[in-house]
Write a protein that holds these residues in place. Structure first.
Motif, PDB file in Angstrom:
ATOM      1  N   GLU A 180       0.846  -1.225   0.085  1.00 36.22           N
ATOM      2  CA  GLU A 180      -0.069  -0.117  -0.016  1.00 36.22           C
ATOM      3  C   GLU A 180       0.995   1.253  -0.021  1.00 36.22           C
ATOM      4  O   GLU A 180       0.450   2.359  -0.451  1.00 36.22           O
ATOM      5  CB  GLU A 180      -0.994  -0.267   1.348  1.00 36.22           C
ATOM      6  CG  GLU A 180      -1.710  -1.176   1.255  1.00 36.22           C
ATOM      7  CD  GLU A 180      -2.795  -1.372   0.055  1.00 36.22           C
ATOM      8  OE1 GLU A 180      -3.062  -0.361  -0.614  1.00 36.22           O
ATOM      9  OE2 GLU A 180      -3.430  -2.439  -0.237  1.00 36.22           O
ATOM     10  N   ARG A 181       2.005   1.271   0.684  1.00 38.56           N
ATOM     11  CA  ARG A 181       2.700   2.248   0.681  1.00 38.56           C
ATOM     12  C   ARG A 181       3.467   2.495  -0.744  1.00 38.56           C
ATOM     13  O   ARG A 181       3.613   3.724  -1.076  1.00 38.56           O
ATOM     14  CB  ARG A 181       3.985   2.199   1.671  1.00 38.56           C
ATOM     15  CG  ARG A 181       3.805   2.452   2.973  1.00 38.56           C
ATOM     16  CD  ARG A 181       4.934   2.317   4.203  1.00 38.56           C
ATOM     17  NE  ARG A 181       4.347   2.299   5.347  1.00 38.56           N
ATOM     18  CZ  ARG A 181       4.379   1.254   6.271  1.00 38.56           C
ATOM     19  NH1 ARG A 181       5.009   0.109   5.593  1.00 38.56           N
ATOM     20  NH2 ARG A 181       3.785   1.175   7.425  1.00 38.56           N
ATOM     21  N   ALA A 182       3.649   1.582  -1.463  1.00 40.67           N
ATOM     22  CA  ALA A 182       4.112   1.534  -2.771  1.00 40.67           C
ATOM     23  C   ALA A 182       2.912   2.382  -3.621  1.00 40.67           C
ATOM     24  O   ALA A 182       3.428   3.153  -4.528  1.00 40.67           O
ATOM     25  CB  ALA A 182       4.405   0.303  -3.634  1.00 40.67           C
ATOM     26  N   HIS A 183       2.026   2.234  -3.574  1.00 37.13           N
ATOM     27  CA  HIS A 183       0.763   2.941  -4.236  1.00 37.13           C
ATOM     28  C   HIS A 183       1.001   4.257  -3.903  1.00 37.13           C
ATOM     29  O   HIS A 183       0.618   5.403  -4.871  1.00 37.13           O
ATOM     30  CB  HIS A 183      -0.635   2.414  -3.720  1.00 37.13           C
ATOM     31  CG  HIS A 183      -1.015   1.224  -4.314  1.00 37.13           C
ATOM     32  ND1 HIS A 183      -0.705   0.964  -5.568  1.00 37.13           N
ATOM     33  CD2 HIS A 183      -1.632   0.154  -3.851  1.00 37.13           C
ATOM     34  CE1 HIS A 183      -1.241  -0.430  -5.846  1.00 37.13           C
ATOM     35  NE2 HIS A 183      -1.828  -0.808  -4.808  1.00 37.13           N
ATOM     36  N   ALA A 184       0.995   4.514  -2.666  1.00 39.65           N
ATOM     37  CA  ALA A 184       1.206   6.053  -2.200  1.00 39.65           C
ATOM     38  C   ALA A 184       2.305   6.854  -2.580  1.00 39.65           C
ATOM     39  O   ALA A 184       2.173   7.958  -3.139  1.00 39.65           O
ATOM     40  CB  ALA A 184       1.135   6.208  -0.624  1.00 39.65           C
ATOM     41  N   ARG A 185       3.711   6.013  -2.641  1.00 38.84           N
ATOM     42  CA  ARG A 185       4.815   6.701  -3.083  1.00 38.84           C
ATOM     43  C   ARG A 185       4.814   7.278  -4.346  1.00 38.84           C
ATOM     44  O   ARG A 185       5.434   8.367  -4.769  1.00 38.84           O
ATOM     45  CB  ARG A 185       5.957   5.936  -2.647  1.00 38.84           C
ATOM     46  CG  ARG A 185       6.142   5.739  -1.104  1.00 38.84           C
ATOM     47  CD  ARG A 185       7.595   4.979  -0.812  1.00 38.84           C
ATOM     48  NE  ARG A 185       7.733   5.013   0.590  1.00 38.84           N
ATOM     49  CZ  ARG A 185       7.876   3.927   1.274  1.00 38.84           C
ATOM     50  NH1 ARG A 185       7.996   2.642   0.781  1.00 38.84           N
ATOM     51  NH2 ARG A 185       8.080   3.896   2.354  1.00 38.84           N
ATOM     52  N   GLU A 186       4.324   6.207  -5.295  1.00 38.26           N
ATOM     53  CA  GLU A 186       4.523   6.373  -6.672  1.00 38.26           C
ATOM     54  C   GLU A 186       2.990   6.913  -7.233  1.00 38.26           C
ATOM     55  O   GLU A 186       3.170   7.059  -8.295  1.00 38.26           O
ATOM     56  CB  GLU A 186       4.744   4.999  -7.276  1.00 38.26           C
ATOM     57  CG  GLU A 186       6.198   4.396  -6.910  1.00 38.26           C
ATOM     58  CD  GLU A 186       6.506   3.159  -7.947  1.00 38.26           C
ATOM     59  OE1 GLU A 186       5.676   2.574  -8.935  1.00 38.26           O
ATOM     60  OE2 GLU A 186       7.613   2.570  -7.626  1.00 38.26           O
ATOM     61  N   ARG A 187       2.092   7.347  -6.445  1.00 39.35           N
ATOM     62  CA  ARG A 187       1.195   8.103  -7.262  1.00 39.35           C
ATOM     63  C   ARG A 187       0.511   7.411  -8.143  1.00 39.35           C
ATOM     64  O   ARG A 187       0.038   7.662  -9.039  1.00 39.35           O
ATOM     65  CB  ARG A 187       1.415   9.374  -7.477  1.00 39.35           C
ATOM     66  CG  ARG A 187       1.740  10.365  -6.353  1.00 39.35           C
ATOM     67  CD  ARG A 187       0.750  10.493  -5.141  1.00 39.35           C
ATOM     68  NE  ARG A 187      -0.560  10.601  -5.417  1.00 39.35           N
ATOM     69  CZ  ARG A 187      -0.937  12.069  -5.422  1.00 39.35           C
ATOM     70  NH1 ARG A 187      -0.357  13.007  -5.009  1.00 39.35           N
ATOM     71  NH2 ARG A 187      -2.258  12.241  -5.601  1.00 39.35           N
ATOM     72  N   HIS A 188       0.134   6.001  -7.876  1.00 38.63           N
ATOM     73  CA  HIS A 188      -0.784   4.976  -8.811  1.00 38.63           C
ATOM     74  C   HIS A 188      -1.889   5.592  -9.143  1.00 38.63           C
ATOM     75  O   HIS A 188      -2.299   5.190 -10.055  1.00 38.63           O
ATOM     76  CB  HIS A 188      -0.808   3.692  -8.220  1.00 38.63           C
ATOM     77  CG  HIS A 188       0.701   2.836  -8.145  1.00 38.63           C
ATOM     78  ND1 HIS A 188       1.048   2.023  -7.623  1.00 38.63           N
ATOM     79  CD2 HIS A 188       1.679   3.243  -9.133  1.00 38.63           C
ATOM     80  CE1 HIS A 188       2.270   1.389  -7.671  1.00 38.63           C
ATOM     81  NE2 HIS A 188       2.955   2.335  -8.664  1.00 38.63           N
ATOM     82  N   ASP A 189      -2.546   6.636  -8.157  1.00 40.31           N
ATOM     83  CA  ASP A 189      -3.862   7.406  -8.413  1.00 40.31           C
ATOM     84  C   ASP A 189      -3.678   7.981  -9.597  1.00 40.31           C
ATOM     85  O   ASP A 189      -4.751   8.089 -10.509  1.00 40.31           O
ATOM     86  CB  ASP A 189      -4.335   7.771  -7.304  1.00 40.31           C
ATOM     87  CG  ASP A 189      -3.364   8.940  -6.886  1.00 40.31           C
ATOM     88  OD1 ASP A 189      -2.250   8.474  -6.515  1.00 40.31           O
ATOM     89  OD2 ASP A 189      -3.870   9.878  -6.602  1.00 40.31           O
ATOM     90  N   LEU A 190      -2.727   8.628  -9.888  1.00 41.45           N
ATOM     91  CA  LEU A 190      -2.787   9.571 -10.858  1.00 41.45           C
ATOM     92  C   LEU A 190      -2.185   8.787 -12.218  1.00 41.45           C
ATOM     93  O   LEU A 190      -2.450   9.304 -13.337  1.00 41.45           O
ATOM     94  CB  LEU A 190      -1.358  10.400 -10.669  1.00 41.45           C
ATOM     95  CG  LEU A 190      -1.521  11.281  -9.646  1.00 41.45           C
ATOM     96  CD1 LEU A 190      -0.208  12.336  -9.158  1.00 41.45           C
ATOM     97  CD2 LEU A 190      -2.850  12.244  -9.572  1.00 41.45           C
ATOM     98  N   VAL A 191      -1.535   7.593 -12.084  1.00 42.66           N
ATOM     99  CA  VAL A 191      -1.681   6.573 -13.272  1.00 42.66           C
ATOM    100  C   VAL A 191      -2.946   6.138 -13.847  1.00 42.66           C
ATOM    101  O   VAL A 191      -3.180   6.079 -14.941  1.00 42.66           O
ATOM    102  CB  VAL A 191      -0.504   5.554 -12.957  1.00 42.66           C
ATOM    103  CG1 VAL A 191      -0.532   4.654 -14.096  1.00 42.66           C
ATOM    104  CG2 VAL A 191       0.742   5.999 -12.584  1.00 42.66           C
ATOM    105  N   ILE A 192      -3.942   5.877 -12.798  1.00 40.25           N
ATOM    106  CA  ILE A 192      -5.036   5.366 -13.326  1.00 40.25           C
ATOM    107  C   ILE A 192      -6.185   6.389 -13.742  1.00 40.25           C
ATOM    108  O   ILE A 192      -6.832   6.078 -14.551  1.00 40.25           O
ATOM    109  CB  ILE A 192      -5.577   4.528 -12.006  1.00 40.25           C
ATOM    110  CG1 ILE A 192      -4.900   3.216 -11.786  1.00 40.25           C
ATOM    111  CG2 ILE A 192      -7.147   3.894 -12.121  1.00 40.25           C
ATOM    112  CD1 ILE A 192      -5.162   2.421 -10.651  1.00 40.25           C
TER     113      ILE A 192
END
Length: 307
Positions: A180-192
């Motif tokens: 979950e921290r990887a999602h936050a650090r790499e801003r995967h929300d902006l990718v999707i």
């Protein structure tokens, strides 16, 4: 070959690349690189569709689309459009501008609605969640069902349920939190987000939905890879197996969840990949990057340069 034909060819190339990416499992070997390819494909699809309409509509200017649009705006403001611009040209130009505006508006609406959802989620967590006593930055909510998710943003929140705490060993919990921290650090929300916006603009399109699902799955695989660096592939795979056999608490909209089952969260595919990891070789990564650069550079150049 006409200017519009170039855009048609880039559209066909993007559709072919999309079909190949959906059929192949090669992208799973290099999720980060494959996400770049999907971004290139998505951008090319939009640019090519808009480009075909504008290239035909602005053909009398014999310029790239951006310079032609600037000339069109000047002429329109001055009240003297070229005689070569027929009503058919004006209709196509209006269609191209409308499609571009429609997609941009969908993106803005998606970004605004997701931001509002996350503000509400953070406010709710402030009322019902408590900090984990051992893992800094993790919040615990009282619920017997298992759940682990990330509320992305500049102030990301990592959330686990008490059901998850009772299910996982300490090492497994650390691996899930690292995911979950990887999602936050790499801003995967902006990718999707761009793909979610495109799906919002074209909700009936099966191809757009398939593209969004593929990107969401690659995002999860990328976070798996980051988590496995410290805790090992098998520990995270074991944690996911435990989640798969239990009742799940559906994660709130706008979050990224390691344990989501369904579109974009195929646990079986991720578990199989973690159980027998096959890293991508350098030639494979170079090939995938070359595809991405080729797919996205052609329509952009056609917008700027006369043909």
């Amino acid at each position: 070959m006409t200017y519009a034909a170039h855009h048609v060819l880039t559209l066909l190339a993007a559709l072919s690349a999309m079909a190949g990416m959906l059929r192949s499992r090669l992208p799973w070997r290099a999720p980060r690189t494959s996400l770049l390819i999907w971004q290139a494909i998505g951008l090319t699809l939009v640019l090519s569709v808009v480009g075909v309409a504008l290239a035909l509509g602005l053909a009398p200017y014999r310029l790239g689309i951006v310079p032609a649009l600037a000339a069109f705006a000047r002429d329109l403001a001055g009240g003297g459009l070229p005689g070569a611009l027929t009503p058919f040209h004006l209709l196509l130009t209006a269609c191209g501008i409308a499609v571009a505006g429609w997609v941009l508006a969908a993106f803005a609406r998606s970004a605004r609605s997701v931001a509002a959802l996350r503000r509400r989620q953070r406010a709710l967590l402030g009322l019902i969640a408590r900090p984990h006593p051992e893992f800094a930055g993790a919040l615990v909510v009282e619920h017997p069902a298992v759940a682990a998710y990330c509320v992305p943003g500049r102030r990301a929140a990592i959330v686990v349920s008490t059901g998850s705490l009772g299910l996982l060993t300490r090492c497994e919990l650390r691996a899930v939190l690292a995911h979950e921290r990887a999602h936050a650090r790499e801003r995967h929300d902006l990718v999707i987000l761009p793909f979610a916006a495109l799906h919002r603009a074209l909700p009936a399109s099966r191809h757009v939905r398939a593209m969004l699902d593929a990107v969401a799955l690659l995002v999860e695989m990328r976070a798996d890879d980051r988590a496995a660096r410290d805790d090992g592939h098998l520990i995270l795979a074991t944690a996911l197996r435990r989640f798969r056999t239990c009742d799940h608490l559906v994660s709130p909209p706008g979050t990224l969840a390691a344990t989501e089952i369904g579109a974009g969260g195929d646990l079986d595919a991720r578990i199989d990949r973690l159980s027998a990891p096959v890293p991508a070789s350098t030639p494979v990564r170079v090939l995938l990057l070359a595809i991405a650069v080729t797919v996205v550079s052609t329509p952009i150049s056609l917008f700027l340069l006369p043909v």
